[in-house]
Enzyme design. Structure first.
Site, mmCIF file in Angstrom:
data_model
loop_
_atom_site.group_PDB
_atom_site.id
_atom_site.type_symbol
_atom_site.label_atom_id
_atom_site.label_comp_id
_atom_site.label_asym_id
_atom_site.label_seq_id
_atom_site.Cartn_x
_atom_site.Cartn_y
_atom_site.Cartn_z
ATOM 1 N N CYS A 183 4.182 15.804 -23.238
ATOM 2 C CA CYS A 183 3.324 16.672 -24.235
ATOM 3 C C CYS A 183 3.593 18.167 -24.114
ATOM 4 O O CYS A 183 3.285 19.126 -24.549
ATOM 5 C CB CYS A 183 1.895 16.499 -23.882
ATOM 6 S SG CYS A 183 1.187 17.066 -22.229
ATOM 7 N N GLN A 221 1.100 -1.274 -0.169
ATOM 8 C CA GLN A 221 -0.045 -0.080 -0.138
ATOM 9 C C GLN A 221 0.778 1.277 0.132
ATOM 10 O O GLN A 221 0.451 2.315 -0.154
ATOM 11 C CB GLN A 221 -0.945 -0.170 1.259
ATOM 12 C CG GLN A 221 -1.859 -1.119 1.206
ATOM 13 C CD GLN A 221 -2.569 -1.179 2.623
ATOM 14 O OE1 GLN A 221 -3.575 -0.729 2.965
ATOM 15 N NE2 GLN A 221 -1.873 -1.872 3.597
ATOM 16 N N VAL A 225 3.897 3.957 -0.982
ATOM 17 C CA VAL A 225 4.032 4.635 -2.311
ATOM 18 C C VAL A 225 5.426 5.015 -2.338
ATOM 19 O O VAL A 225 6.087 5.440 -3.269
ATOM 20 C CB VAL A 225 3.385 6.114 -2.376
ATOM 21 C CG1 VAL A 225 2.049 5.867 -2.428
ATOM 22 C CG2 VAL A 225 3.422 6.943 -1.257
ATOM 23 N N ASP A 226 6.490 4.659 -1.202
ATOM 24 C CA ASP A 226 7.940 4.592 -1.392
ATOM 25 C C ASP A 226 8.358 3.575 -2.195
ATOM 26 O O ASP A 226 7.719 2.640 -2.460
ATOM 27 C CB ASP A 226 8.447 4.821 0.217
ATOM 28 C CG ASP A 226 8.022 3.683 0.817
ATOM 29 O OD1 ASP A 226 7.392 3.509 2.063
ATOM 30 O OD2 ASP A 226 8.690 2.456 0.411
ATOM 31 N N HIS A 230 -1.241 1.586 -4.289
ATOM 32 C CA HIS A 230 -1.425 2.757 -4.108
ATOM 33 C C HIS A 230 -0.728 3.625 -5.101
ATOM 34 O O HIS A 230 -0.795 4.922 -4.778
ATOM 35 C CB HIS A 230 -1.649 3.234 -2.620
ATOM 36 C CG HIS A 230 -2.569 2.419 -1.873
ATOM 37 N ND1 HIS A 230 -2.822 2.577 -0.442
ATOM 38 C CD2 HIS A 230 -3.772 1.957 -2.406
ATOM 39 C CE1 HIS A 230 -3.703 2.009 -0.211
ATOM 40 N NE2 HIS A 230 -4.394 1.502 -1.106
ATOM 41 N N GLY A 241 2.725 -4.454 8.811
ATOM 42 C CA GLY A 241 2.823 -3.220 9.119
ATOM 43 C C GLY A 241 1.521 -2.444 8.414
ATOM 44 O O GLY A 241 1.748 -1.342 8.143
ATOM 45 N N THR A 242 0.231 -3.029 8.444
ATOM 46 C CA THR A 242 -0.850 -2.335 8.266
ATOM 47 C C THR A 242 -1.874 -2.336 9.079
ATOM 48 O O THR A 242 -2.315 -3.390 9.875
ATOM 49 C CB THR A 242 -1.201 -2.939 6.635
ATOM 50 O OG1 THR A 242 -2.517 -2.206 6.250
ATOM 51 C CG2 THR A 242 -1.642 -4.228 6.823
ATOM 52 N N CYS A 280 0.819 12.975 -16.194
ATOM 53 C CA CYS A 280 -0.125 14.304 -16.820
ATOM 54 C C CYS A 280 -1.501 13.867 -16.884
ATOM 55 O O CYS A 280 -1.719 12.923 -17.685
ATOM 56 C CB CYS A 280 0.826 14.231 -18.110
ATOM 57 S SG CYS A 280 0.096 15.564 -18.966
ATOM 58 N N LEU A 335 3.303 -4.023 14.614
ATOM 59 C CA LEU A 335 3.426 -3.476 15.944
ATOM 60 C C LEU A 335 2.443 -3.819 17.104
ATOM 61 O O LEU A 335 3.073 -4.260 18.238
ATOM 62 C CB LEU A 335 3.749 -1.937 15.873
ATOM 63 C CG LEU A 335 4.597 -1.280 17.108
ATOM 64 C CD1 LEU A 335 5.878 -1.883 17.249
ATOM 65 C CD2 LEU A 335 4.326 0.035 16.859
#
Ligand code: APR
Length: 237
Positions: A138, A90, A92-93, A108, A175-176, A116, A202
């Site tokens: 473009c 999930q 974005v890194d 994600h 980790g979610t 664009c 955790l």
């Protein structure tokens, strides 16, 4: 053996990237409705760009941790044994990739890509974005956005995720919080497919009761330990 792993912000927490819903998390300091929706971008693109520019800079300054590296090792070892690790995140890194993983399904999107709105071209992008940034394809300005999935938009790779779950022997979430769908529903899908399910976090997530087994603690300790167990034993925990 094939294993399906879903990761969330918790796997990157010890790399210094914030999570979203814990005390002091991103959404306790910023309003996602004003920063992580298409409507927010249409209303004030510069404010959204400023938020993602800061996050993009944080990702570039971060380093993968032992949990990212352990999953990359597991992916290579399983492949060497004729199996597969389906890695869906999930996040974005790019810390899974920088930790050595391949074929990561970013459901994600990715903050180090820009897209664009005018010509839809997506481009690797590590710099700041602004309304004035021209599209490298473009040439038009005003339409470049972070190539991430905002609230209200359709997550990516859903067909590949379903196929991966159907081909797997084990489902593991790492980790979610289990707060956001469709990712939070993957454990129920895995159970309907008859897969053993394991949570590594955790502390117990919102979907903790849906998992057959669990291990709680910092990912840099629990994930390498779990990978060791999988690679040493005939069957994963
Ligand atoms: N090791 C393991 N788990 C950790 C650690 C750690 N060091 N630190 C925090 N966690 C756990 C927390 O206990 C929590 O359950 O990581 C989880 C992070 O939960 P969230 O902040 O809700 O992040 P995530 O589940 O990835 O959010 C899902 O929501 O806002 C959207 O797009 C965003 O992808 C994100 C999605």
């Amino acid at each position: 053996m094939n294993i399906f792993v879903l990761t969330g912000a918790g796997i990157s927490a010890e790399s210094g990237l914030g999570t979203f819903r814990e005390r002091g998390g991103l959404w306790s300091r910023f309003d996602p409705a004003r920063l992580a929706t298409p409507e927010a971008f249409a209303a004030d693109a510069e404010e959204v760009h400023a938020f993602y520019n800061l996050r993009r800079q944080g990702v570039r300054a971060a380093a993968p941790n032992a949990a990212h590296r352990a999953l990359a090792r597991l992916q290579k070892e399983l492949a060497g044994r004729g199996g597969r690790l389906f890695l869906c995140t999930q996040n974005v890194d790019d810390l899974h990739e920088r930790g050595g993983a391949a074929a990561v399904m970013h459901m994600h999107g990715e903050i180090l890509r820009a897209r664009c709105l005018a010509c839809t071209a997506a481009t690797p992008w590590a710099e700041d974005l602004s309304v004035a940034t021209p599209c490298p394809s473009c040439g038009r300005a005003g339409g470049m956005r972070p190539d991430v999935v905002w609230f209200g938009e359709v997550p990516l790779h859903l067909d590949a995720i379903e196929a991966g779950l159907a081909e797997s022997d084990l489902f593991v979430a790492i980790g979610t919080s289990g707060a956001v769908y469709p990712a939070a529903g993957f454990v129920a899908r895995a159970r309907r497919l008859g897969l053993p399910t394991h949570e590594i976090n955790l502390d117990p997530s919102d979907t903790a009761d849906a998992f057959h087994t669990a291990a709680y603690g910092p990912a840099t300790e629990t994930v390498p330990a779990w990978v060791e167990g999988v690679l040493a034993g005939p069957r994963p925990r």
